[in-house]
Design a protein around this motif. Structure first.
Motif, PDB file in Angstrom:
ATOM      1  N   LEU A   1       0.777  -1.266  -0.033  1.00 10.13           N
ATOM      2  CA  LEU A   1      -0.020   0.045   0.176  1.00 10.13           C
ATOM      3  C   LEU A   1       0.921   1.364  -0.138  1.00 10.13           C
ATOM      4  N   PHE A   2       1.962   1.350   0.537  1.00 12.68           N
ATOM      5  CA  PHE A   2       2.974   2.152   0.861  1.00 12.68           C
ATOM      6  C   PHE A   2       3.328   2.602  -0.704  1.00 12.68           C
ATOM      7  N   ASP A   3       3.707   1.707  -1.500  1.00 14.04           N
ATOM      8  CA  ASP A   3       4.095   1.895  -2.938  1.00 14.04           C
ATOM      9  C   ASP A   3       2.735   2.493  -3.701  1.00 14.04           C
ATOM     10  N   HIS A   4       1.884   2.180  -3.499  1.00 17.82           N
ATOM     11  CA  HIS A   4       0.614   2.728  -4.319  1.00 17.82           C
ATOM     12  C   HIS A   4       0.198   4.075  -3.842  1.00 17.82           C
ATOM     13  N   LEU A   5       0.453   4.304  -2.553  1.00 20.41           N
ATOM     14  CA  LEU A   5       0.105   5.824  -1.966  1.00 20.41           C
ATOM     15  C   LEU A   5       1.212   6.631  -2.502  1.00 20.41           C
ATOM     16  N   VAL A   6       2.461   6.224  -2.468  1.00 24.29           N
ATOM     17  CA  VAL A   6       3.418   6.955  -2.948  1.00 24.29           C
ATOM     18  C   VAL A   6       3.326   7.342  -4.373  1.00 24.29           C
ATOM     19  N   ALA A   7       2.696   6.474  -5.330  1.00 29.63           N
ATOM     20  CA  ALA A   7       2.669   6.803  -6.622  1.00 29.63           C
ATOM     21  C   ALA A   7       1.420   7.793  -6.689  1.00 29.63           C
ATOM     22  N   ALA A   8       0.298   7.510  -6.041  1.00 31.58           N
ATOM     23  CA  ALA A   8      -1.111   8.497  -6.034  1.00 31.58           C
ATOM     24  C   ALA A   8      -0.591   9.895  -5.457  1.00 31.58           C
ATOM     25  N   ILE A   9       0.220   9.992  -4.422  1.00 25.00           N
ATOM     26  CA  ILE A   9       0.509  11.209  -3.942  1.00 25.00           C
ATOM     27  C   ILE A   9       1.386  12.156  -4.993  1.00 25.00           C
ATOM     28  N   THR A  10       2.252  11.330  -5.501  1.00 25.26           N
ATOM     29  CA  THR A  10       3.110  11.969  -6.609  1.00 25.26           C
ATOM     30  C   THR A  10       2.571  12.477  -7.577  1.00 25.26           C
ATOM     31  N   LYS A  11       1.627  11.682  -8.035  1.00 27.04           N
ATOM     32  CA  LYS A  11       0.602  12.211  -9.428  1.00 27.04           C
ATOM     33  C   LYS A  11      -0.060  13.405  -9.021  1.00 27.04           C
ATOM     34  N   LEU A  12      -0.618  13.366  -7.709  1.00 27.47           N
ATOM     35  CA  LEU A  12      -1.346  14.743  -7.426  1.00 27.47           C
ATOM     36  C   LEU A  12      -0.419  15.873  -7.212  1.00 27.47           C
ATOM     37  N   ARG A  13       0.826  15.452  -6.708  1.00 32.06           N
ATOM     38  CA  ARG A  13       1.647  16.628  -6.361  1.00 32.06           C
ATOM     39  C   ARG A  13       2.064  17.290  -8.041  1.00 32.06           C
ATOM     40  N   ASN A  14       2.087  16.411  -8.897  1.00 33.16           N
ATOM     41  CA  ASN A  14       2.225  16.893 -10.412  1.00 33.16           C
ATOM     42  C   ASN A  14       1.109  17.843 -10.799  1.00 33.16           C
ATOM     43  N   HIS A  15       0.185  17.895 -10.188  1.00 29.18           N
ATOM     44  CA  HIS A  15      -0.949  18.756 -10.536  1.00 29.18           C
ATOM     45  C   HIS A  15      -1.157  19.911  -9.599  1.00 29.18           C
ATOM     46  N   PHE A  16      -0.922  19.753  -8.386  1.00 28.48           N
ATOM     47  CA  PHE A  16      -1.216  20.737  -7.468  1.00 28.48           C
ATOM     48  C   PHE A  16       0.060  21.275  -6.762  1.00 28.48           C
ATOM     49  N   ASP A  17      -0.169  22.699  -6.365  1.00 31.87           N
ATOM     50  CA  ASP A  17       1.199  23.317  -5.628  1.00 31.87           C
ATOM     51  C   ASP A  17       1.339  22.848  -4.175  1.00 31.87           C
ATOM     52  N   ARG A  18       0.175  22.550  -3.642  1.00 35.11           N
ATOM     53  CA  ARG A  18       0.289  22.311  -2.201  1.00 35.11           C
ATOM     54  C   ARG A  18      -0.945  20.888  -2.185  1.00 35.11           C
ATOM     55  N   ILE A  19      -0.526  19.849  -1.299  1.00 32.98           N
ATOM     56  CA  ILE A  19      -1.265  19.168  -0.628  1.00 32.98           C
ATOM     57  C   ILE A  19      -1.221  18.936   0.586  1.00 32.98           C
ATOM     58  N   PHE A  20      -2.338  18.852   1.129  1.00 35.10           N
ATOM     59  CA  PHE A  20      -2.662  18.449   2.759  1.00 35.10           C
ATOM     60  C   PHE A  20      -3.223  17.198   2.727  1.00 35.10           C
ATOM     61  N   ILE A  21      -2.787  16.436   3.709  1.00 35.59           N
ATOM     62  CA  ILE A  21      -3.095  15.041   3.857  1.00 35.59           C
ATOM     63  C   ILE A  21      -3.575  14.785   5.565  1.00 35.59           C
TER      64      ILE A  21
END
Length: 168
Positions: free
Chosen positions: A20-40
């Motif tokens: 799950l760590f690997d999948h979430l790293v990929a998902a958060i990285t994808k979000l980071r490519n589209h948004f300036d800031r991410i709050f989780i």
């Protein structure tokens, strides 16, 4: 949660945490490519606990908390624009876009399951009112309560239950 299921699943909990760590790293990285800031904001619950239900050390003995902490360590060393909220108590309380939220797993609402007529709506409504009253006693306003424990997407006026899966 159940000893016999821990032995008969398609792997062990720690294996699933790393997957799950690997999948979430990929998902958060994808979000980071589209948004300036991410709050989780995060909340841990009953499925990830490593012990019987207890209050002392509940976060630190939970695989959910471990996963969130690993993700935070992974991202905050490389990207200061990703912010995690990882409580050691039960809820994440935050203000976002002018609204006050409580993110909680939902397993500690102090209510039991629903019935055949109204399902989870009755118990979750009672539990949400109870939780909001606790925050009000601390002079902390709450506009919405977000949770996932009940596994059925249920948008209501003061709470939203995420339609999270139960597995296969």
């Amino acid at each position: 949660i159940h000893e016999e299921l821990a032995q008969s699943n398609d792997g062990y909990t720690m294996e699933h945490v790393f997957d799950l760590f690997d999948h979430l790293v990929a998902a958060i990285t994808k979000l980071r490519n589209h948004f300036d800031r991410i709050f989780i904001p995060t909340a841990y619950g009953n499925h990830g606990r490593t012990t019987k239900y207890r209050h002392k050390g509940a976060a630190q003995t939970n695989f959910d908390w471990l996963l969130y902490t690993m993700l935070e360590k992974h991202f905050t060393h490389t990207d200061k624009k990703i912010q995690f909220m990882i409580p050691t108590d039960y809820d994440s309380y935050y203000k976002l876009a002018g609204w006050y939220y409580v993110l909680t797993h939902g397993d500690r609402l102090g209510v039991r399951g629903g019935d055949g007529q109204i399902g989870l709506v009755g118990p979750v409504t009672r539990g949400t009112k109870k939780l909001m009253a606790q925050y009000q006693q601390l002079s902390l306003p709450v506009d919405y309560v977000l949770m996932g424990h009940w596994h059925t997407y249920t948008p209501m006026r003061r709470f939203i239950v995420n339609g999270s899966g139960k597995g296969y």
